[in-house]
Design an enzyme around this catalytic site. Structure first.
Site, PDB file in Angstrom:
ATOM      1  N   VAL A   1       0.594  -1.156   0.134  1.00  0.00           N
ATOM      2  CA  VAL A   1      -0.114   0.122   0.058  1.00  0.00           C
ATOM      3  C   VAL A   1       0.886   1.436   0.019  1.00  0.00           C
ATOM      4  O   VAL A   1       1.863   1.160   0.823  1.00  0.00           O
ATOM      5  CB  VAL A   1      -0.959   0.110   1.445  1.00  0.00           C
ATOM      6  CG1 VAL A   1      -1.855   1.346   1.153  1.00  0.00           C
ATOM      7  CG2 VAL A   1      -1.726  -1.206   1.352  1.00  0.00           C
ATOM      8  N   CYS A   2       0.509   2.047  -0.851  1.00  0.00           N
ATOM      9  CA  CYS A   2       1.518   3.502  -0.985  1.00  0.00           C
ATOM     10  C   CYS A   2       0.486   4.532  -1.027  1.00  0.00           C
ATOM     11  O   CYS A   2      -0.833   4.517  -1.302  1.00  0.00           O
ATOM     12  CB  CYS A   2       2.495   3.374  -2.127  1.00  0.00           C
ATOM     13  SG  CYS A   2       1.433   2.901  -3.522  1.00  0.00           S
ATOM     14  N   ASN A   3       1.002   5.773  -1.484  1.00  0.00           N
ATOM     15  CA  ASN A   3       0.326   6.980  -1.797  1.00  0.00           C
ATOM     16  C   ASN A   3      -0.156   7.072  -3.040  1.00  0.00           C
ATOM     17  O   ASN A   3      -1.309   7.114  -3.391  1.00  0.00           O
ATOM     18  CB  ASN A   3       1.046   8.096  -1.346  1.00  0.00           C
ATOM     19  CG  ASN A   3       0.348   9.332  -1.011  1.00  0.00           C
ATOM     20  OD1 ASN A   3      -0.923   9.225  -0.727  1.00  0.00           O
ATOM     21  ND2 ASN A   3       0.625  10.539  -1.271  1.00  0.00           N
TER      22      ASN A   3
ATOM     23  N   THR B   1       6.819   2.729  -5.044  1.00  0.00           N
ATOM     24  CA  THR B   1       6.276   1.228  -4.588  1.00  0.00           C
ATOM     25  C   THR B   1       6.496   0.358  -5.798  1.00  0.00           C
ATOM     26  O   THR B   1       6.635  -0.774  -5.601  1.00  0.00           O
ATOM     27  CB  THR B   1       4.971   1.358  -3.865  1.00  0.00           C
ATOM     28  OG1 THR B   1       5.010   2.482  -2.946  1.00  0.00           O
ATOM     29  CG2 THR B   1       4.646   0.280  -3.071  1.00  0.00           C
TER      30      THR B   1
ATOM     31  N   VAL C   1      -0.944  -0.838  -4.579  1.00  0.00           N
ATOM     32  CA  VAL C   1      -2.253  -0.273  -4.639  1.00  0.00           C
ATOM     33  C   VAL C   1      -2.178   1.118  -3.767  1.00  0.00           C
ATOM     34  O   VAL C   1      -1.420   1.172  -2.796  1.00  0.00           O
ATOM     35  CB  VAL C   1      -3.543  -0.989  -4.391  1.00  0.00           C
ATOM     36  CG1 VAL C   1      -3.793  -2.132  -5.342  1.00  0.00           C
ATOM     37  CG2 VAL C   1      -3.544  -1.295  -2.975  1.00  0.00           C
TER      38      VAL C   1
END
Length: 104
Positions: free
Chosen positions: A7-9, A14, A37
């Site tokens: 999970v990223c921004n 990522t 995502v």
């Protein structure tokens, strides 16, 4: 098959880590589906496929407790080590994910 969601921004850095983790898995002979995502898509992804581990990037670490409350114990949830993330050490992050899943 191991299913690991990061999970990223927004996803640029990522997605590079996903590539490095996938390469490390291939070298180790591990069948793994690893993808990233943004925060806004986490709930949709969790509802749509089997996930063994969710790894939260440093830039969205503030979501860690919420994800733990929502998804554990069915899905293992942890944050990605900041040094491993910063150096894009896909092998270390993969090993951490496998350890979380009891696959070390």
């Amino acid at each position: 098959m191991k299913n690991i969601m990061l999970v990223c921004n927004a996803g640029m850095s990522t997605s590079m880590l996903v590539t490095k983790m996938s390469s490390a898995a291939k070298e180790k002979g591990i069948d793994a589906d690893i993808w990233a995502v943004p925060v806004s898509e986490v709930d949709n992804e969790v509802g749509g496929k089997a996930i063994d581990a969710i790894l939260v990037g440093p830039q969205v670490k503030f979501m860690l407790n919420e994800y733990k409350e929502k998804f554990e114990p069915d899905i293992k949830v942890a944050d990605i080590n900041m040094v491993d993330y910063g150096t894009m050490n896909g092998e270390n992050v993969l090993n951490f994910a496998l350890e979380m899943m009891g696959e070390d």
